[in-house]
Design a protein around this motif. Structure first.
Motif, PDB file in Angstrom:
ATOM      1  N   ALA A  65      -6.897   5.222  -1.535  1.00 34.56           N
ATOM      2  CA  ALA A  65      -5.701   4.379  -1.412  1.00 34.56           C
ATOM      3  C   ALA A  65      -5.147   3.992  -2.780  1.00 34.56           C
ATOM      4  CB  ALA A  65      -6.020   3.132  -0.599  1.00 34.56           C
ATOM      5  N   THR A  66      -3.833   3.785  -2.801  1.00 35.73           N
ATOM      6  CA  THR A  66      -3.134   3.293  -3.985  1.00 35.73           C
ATOM      7  C   THR A  66      -2.164   2.200  -3.548  1.00 35.73           C
ATOM      8  OG1 THR A  66      -1.384   4.969  -3.791  1.00 35.73           O
ATOM      9  CG2 THR A  66      -3.294   5.520  -5.161  1.00 35.73           C
ATOM     10  N   PHE A  67      -1.673   1.450  -4.521  1.00 38.86           N
ATOM     11  CA  PHE A  67      -0.694   0.416  -4.215  1.00 38.86           C
ATOM     12  C   PHE A  67       0.370   0.394  -5.308  1.00 38.86           C
ATOM     13  CE2 PHE A  67      -3.398  -1.864  -7.153  1.00 38.86           C
ATOM     14  CZ  PHE A  67      -2.575  -2.816  -7.773  1.00 38.86           C
ATOM     15  N   LYS A  68       1.463  -0.254  -4.982  1.00 32.78           N
ATOM     16  CA  LYS A  68       2.564  -0.476  -5.917  1.00 32.78           C
ATOM     17  C   LYS A  68       2.965  -1.933  -5.792  1.00 32.78           C
ATOM     18  CE  LYS A  68       5.219   1.577  -2.195  1.00 32.78           C
ATOM     19  NZ  LYS A  68       5.810   2.812  -1.683  1.00 32.78           N
ATOM     20  N   TRP A  69       3.591  -2.464  -6.816  1.00 33.84           N
ATOM     21  CA  TRP A  69       3.972  -3.877  -6.752  1.00 33.84           C
ATOM     22  C   TRP A  69       5.324  -4.092  -7.412  1.00 33.84           C
ATOM     23  CZ3 TRP A  69       4.790  -6.538 -11.279  1.00 33.84           C
ATOM     24  CH2 TRP A  69       4.175  -6.055 -12.436  1.00 33.84           C
ATOM     25  N   GLY A  83       1.651   8.262  -9.520  1.00 34.25           N
ATOM     26  CA  GLY A  83       2.657   7.256  -9.795  1.00 34.25           C
ATOM     27  C   GLY A  83       2.350   5.878  -9.276  1.00 34.25           C
ATOM     28  N   ALA A  84       1.327   5.710  -8.434  1.00 28.16           N
ATOM     29  CA  ALA A  84       0.943   4.409  -7.897  1.00 28.16           C
ATOM     30  C   ALA A  84      -0.395   3.990  -8.486  1.00 28.16           C
ATOM     31  CB  ALA A  84       0.864   4.453  -6.376  1.00 28.16           C
ATOM     32  N   VAL A  85      -0.727   2.711  -8.345  1.00 30.12           N
ATOM     33  CA  VAL A  85      -1.942   2.152  -8.948  1.00 30.12           C
ATOM     34  C   VAL A  85      -3.109   2.320  -7.978  1.00 30.12           C
ATOM     35  CG1 VAL A  85      -2.958   0.104  -9.997  1.00 30.12           C
ATOM     36  CG2 VAL A  85      -0.490   0.464 -10.120  1.00 30.12           C
ATOM     37  N   ARG A  86      -4.214   2.798  -8.487  1.00 29.82           N
ATOM     38  CA  ARG A  86      -5.407   2.973  -7.648  1.00 29.82           C
ATOM     39  C   ARG A  86      -6.001   1.620  -7.283  1.00 29.82           C
ATOM     40  NH1 ARG A  86      -9.624   7.363  -9.656  1.00 29.82           N
ATOM     41  NH2 ARG A  86     -10.448   6.660  -7.634  1.00 29.82           N
ATOM     42  N   ILE A  87      -6.444   1.522  -6.053  1.00 28.64           N
ATOM     43  CA  ILE A  87      -7.055   0.281  -5.564  1.00 28.64           C
ATOM     44  C   ILE A  87      -8.502   0.204  -6.020  1.00 28.64           C
ATOM     45  CG2 ILE A  87      -7.882  -0.858  -3.459  1.00 28.64           C
ATOM     46  CD1 ILE A  87      -5.305  -0.108  -2.105  1.00 28.64           C
ATOM     47  N   VAL A 123       0.856  -1.190   0.000  1.00 29.36           N
ATOM     48  CA  VAL A 123       0.000   0.000   0.000  1.00 29.36           C
ATOM     49  C   VAL A 123       0.894   1.243   0.000  1.00 29.36           C
ATOM     50  CG1 VAL A 123      -1.729   1.309   1.281  1.00 29.36           C
ATOM     51  CG2 VAL A 123      -1.856  -1.195   1.193  1.00 29.36           C
ATOM     52  N   HIS A 124       0.613   2.151  -0.910  1.00 31.68           N
ATOM     53  CA  HIS A 124       1.377   3.406  -0.984  1.00 31.68           C
ATOM     54  C   HIS A 124       0.635   4.517  -0.248  1.00 31.68           C
ATOM     55  CE1 HIS A 124       4.480   6.020  -2.492  1.00 31.68           C
ATOM     56  NE2 HIS A 124       3.572   6.868  -2.977  1.00 31.68           N
TER      57      HIS A 124
END
Length: 566
Positions: A284-288, A402-406, A275-276
């Motif tokens: 919330a956003t996430f990165k992997w 820059g991060a992916v939306r959840i 979670v970013h």
């Protein structure tokens, strides 16, 4: 933990107590790491069972809080030295002793003739930590959110957690004898403690108990209200699942993998979903990362959007490419757990080991060389790494800062058939992460499933945050101590009292009197019976014993006769 790991195998529900190495077997990092975790969890559980949720040793209890009002400066707290335990984790509040440098041999000749005090070269005592210079908080006096509350009273508490450190952040971990071409060796896990303030308005249990009235709440009331608040902070708020699903157009993928493989990647990987930006699903956003977030590049210099790196990677698998998403990290950023926008690689200068990014790093990050800044590569892009064969059509990533939306309630493709599912109704915290190994031998992602092979929703593996109250600051004149202390388990062996000695003598005299009264024989009935039973054997060997006894010195004999003659 951001480290180059093959997989994480510790499972507390299986109750393993040790890892046993077998002869002639391959040694894996996962086995050694599991043994470390088994020992660490067991030791901390035992410590917490004996001490409780928090406490310090009597006489050396650390983290005593003293408020210092700032007349011309900002308010501050003095943090007393000593030790403390939070959920079994040992903490040390002692500031390291300052070193004494060797005198300069090239100093002026006048300095040789000067009088030097006898204790001039002696090390000075280390001053205690304060709120503003505590080692792992990296507070900024210019940020209003870092300042202490201006309204009294407020609670001061400990926030404790752990993070990984590699040679990119601590160059002393690298064995220079191995050469710069080889990778670093083992990583480290660091305990981070931070002293933080908490307004009483964040403790609704105090208002329910009447503690927010004019009367000051008692220490027990504050501890109970704080524990309820800490339980809410520590409870996991999100669950996800990972799986590998064979893409619909997998037959068109020329990669050399099994036709029925669900995981289509060419190599074994440890996927990390982190979670970013925290908050609700809307925020919330996430990165992997397919490398557990372990691909990093130490920064040598920063010039606007151009960044000069110590290396651009060892091969095409661990390098940087145009379009990659990177995160500026240093010791302060990693310790604050506050997300900043991820940047995109726009241009590469291979001979100069430079990259041009889509923007400059935020203020306060990567501008202090002593904090060892570096870039961490993440593997998501504005789309996906292999959109032709590794993802389902129409499932492009939605990027925010820059991060992916959840997106909750649906499977989101990452790459090569790997998909992630976020359970509806989640509450996300920055830094929470999940890991899943993907293996080419099975063509799957290793993830817990039920009997029908459906992936099970799992809470995050970390970051596990622990809290403990330290003090209730009531004003500029003082604070109520909320810490707990425990004494040593060992103690002196008590000497027998006069009454106990007299009782023992009386009991012995009664025993002797009872034996004397029964037949005037001081021997006990048990001893007399044993001697009578052994009489026939004694008669048989009497002659031999008499013959041997003629040469003995009566005064040197052992036993009862020897003592009488002596």
């Amino acid at each position: 933990m951001h480290a180059d790991l093959s997989r994480l195998t510790f499972r507390p529900e299986r109750h393993y107590s040790a890892v046993l190495a077998q002869q002639g077997r391959v040694q894996l990092d996962a086995d050694a790491n599991e043994q470390t975790v088994i020992e660490l969890v067991g030791r901390r559980a035992l410590t917490a069972d004996l001490i409780g949720q928090h406490g310090g040793p009597a006489g050396a209890t650390g983290f005593a809080i003293t408020f210092q009002g700032g007349k011309r400066d900002l308010d501050d707290l003095v943090i007393g030295s000593g030790r403390y335990y939070v959920d079994g984790i040992p903490l040390d509040a002692d500031r390291p002793q300052p070193g004494v440098p060797v005198p300069d041999e090239d100093a002026d000749a006048d300095a040789d003739d000067a009088q030097v005090a006898p204790d001039a070269a002696a090390p000075t005592a280390a001053a205690p930590w304060t709120y503003w210079d505590q080692p792992d908080a990296y507070l900024d006096r210019e940020r209003a959110g870092d300042r202490l509350p201006t309204r009294f009273p407020f609670v001061v508490y400990l926030k404790v957690w752990e993070r990984s450190v590699t040679a990119a952040e601590d160059p002393a971990l690298r064995e220079v004898a191995l050469g710069a071409a080889l990778p670093d060796t083992a990583a480290r896990v660091k305990v981070v403690w931070q002293v933080r303030p908490l307004p009483l308005s964040e403790l609704p249990e105090l208002a329910a108990a009447g503690g927010s009235d004019a009367a000051q709440p008692t220490p027990d009331e504050v501890r109970r209200a704080f524990r309820a608040w800490a339980d809410r902070q520590e409870a996991p708020g999100a669950r996800i699942a990972l799986r590998a699903e064979r893409p619909e157009r997998a037959d068109e993928d020329p990669c050399l993998v099994a036709p029925d493989a669900r995981y289509r990647g060419p190599e074994n990987q440890l996927y990390r979903v982190e979670v970013h930006d925290g908050g609700s699903a809307r925020e919330a956003t996430f990165k992997w990362s397919r490398e557990n977030g372990s691909v990093v590049f130490p920064v040598d210099d920063l010039d606007g959007t151009w960044v000069q790196l110590a290396t651009l990677g060892g091969d095409t698998k661990l390098d940087l490419d145009v379009g990659d998403r990177v995160e500026f990290v240093d010791s302060a950023y990693a310790s604050r757990l506050e997300p900043l926008p991820l940047l995109r690689v726009e241009e590469l200068d291979l001979p100069g080991r430079r990259v041009r990014l889509s923007g400059e790093p935020a203020q306060g990050v990567a501008r202090r060389p002593e904090l060892n800044p570096y870039l961490r590569r993440w593997d998501h892009r504005d789309g996906h790494r292999r959109p032709s064969g590794g993802t389902r059509p129409g499932a492009g990533a939605r990027v925010q800062h820059g991060a992916v939306r959840i997106e909750e309630g649906r499977w989101l493709p990452l790459e090569d058939g790997v998909e992630v599912y976020f359970a509806p109704g989640g509450s996300y915290r920055t830094g929470d992460f999940w890991c899943a190994p993907a293996r080419t031998a099975t063509g799957t992602v290793e993830w817990p499933t039920d009997a029908a092979r459906r992936p099970l929703l799992q809470p995050p593996l970390g970051v596990a945050v622990h809290h403990a109250p330290l003090a209730l600051v009531t004003g500029e004149q003082g604070a109520v101590d909320l810490r707990l202390a425990f004494g040593p388990l060992a103690g002196a062996i008590p000497a027998a009292s006069a009454e106990q000695l007299a009782a023992e003598r009386e009991a012995r005299q009664e025993e002797i009197a009872a034996e004397t009264t029964s037949g005037q024989n001081p021997r006990s009935e048990t001893t007399a019976g044993a001697e009578a039973a052994a009489a026939p054997d004694a008669d048989t060997g009497a002659a031999g014993a008499a013959g041997q006894g003629k040469d003995r010195d009566p005064g040197a004999g052992g036993g009862r006769g020897g003592r009488r003659h002596g």
